[in-house]
Design a protein around this motif. Structure first.
Motif, short mmCIF file in Angstrom:
data_model
loop_
_atom_site.label_atom_id
_atom_site.label_comp_id
_atom_site.label_asym_id
_atom_site.label_seq_id
_atom_site.Cartn_x
_atom_site.Cartn_y
_atom_site.Cartn_z
N LEU A 50 44.03 -6.31 -4.08
CA LEU A 50 44.14 -6.49 -5.32
C LEU A 50 43.98 -7.78 -5.77
N TRP A 59 40.97 -8.99 -8.45
CA TRP A 59 41.09 -10.18 -9.51
C TRP A 59 40.09 -11.26 -9.38
N LYS A 80 36.91 -10.38 -10.91
CA LYS A 80 36.73 -10.38 -12.46
C LYS A 80 36.75 -11.76 -12.98
N TYR A 84 49.45 -16.87 -6.49
CA TYR A 84 49.05 -15.56 -7.18
C TYR A 84 49.12 -14.58 -5.90
N LEU A 118 51.19 -10.89 -5.87
CA LEU A 118 50.38 -9.73 -5.52
C LEU A 118 51.13 -9.12 -4.33
#
Length: 109
Positions: free
Chosen positions: A32, A36, A39, A91, A95
């Motif tokens: 994940l 992320w 992106k 983060y 996650l």
């Protein structure tokens, strides 16, 4: 003595199950994170999936999360993505909760 042996075997099985679950959750979190980060790096499609796999693979270099953090931070720096290590680690914590829920849902545990 069999009840002791049965309890010992049950404990060993639970320990093994917990470690396998921990491994799956950690790998999911890293995937994940990789998606992320991809992106933010402007990577999409199959290349994003490949990048996520590279983030997962980075976790096998050293114990702990430092290898994953080092890889993603280096990639962010190379592409001038504004990200602090503190924000990245925060983060990653978020996650981890999402990854645990996903893995638990999939495994029916």
């Amino acid at each position: 003595m069999t009840s002791f042996n049965d309890r010992e075997a049950a404990f060993e099985n639970k320990f093994k199950h917990d470690k396998e679950l921990e491994f799956k959750v950690n790998n999911r979190r890293n995937k994940l994170l990789g998606l992320w980060a991809a992106k933010l790096l402007g990577i999409d499609g199959a290349e994003a999936e490949a990048y996520a796999k590279a983030v997962v693979a980075a976790d096998f270099e050293k114990p702990g999360d430092s290898d994953v953090v080092e890889k993603v931070m280096a990639d962010f720096k190379a592409k001038n993505v504004d990200m602090s290590e503190h924000r990245l680690r925060k983060y990653m914590e978020e996650l981890m909760a999402a990854a645990k829920q996903q893995v638990m849902t999939e495994s029916g545990s």
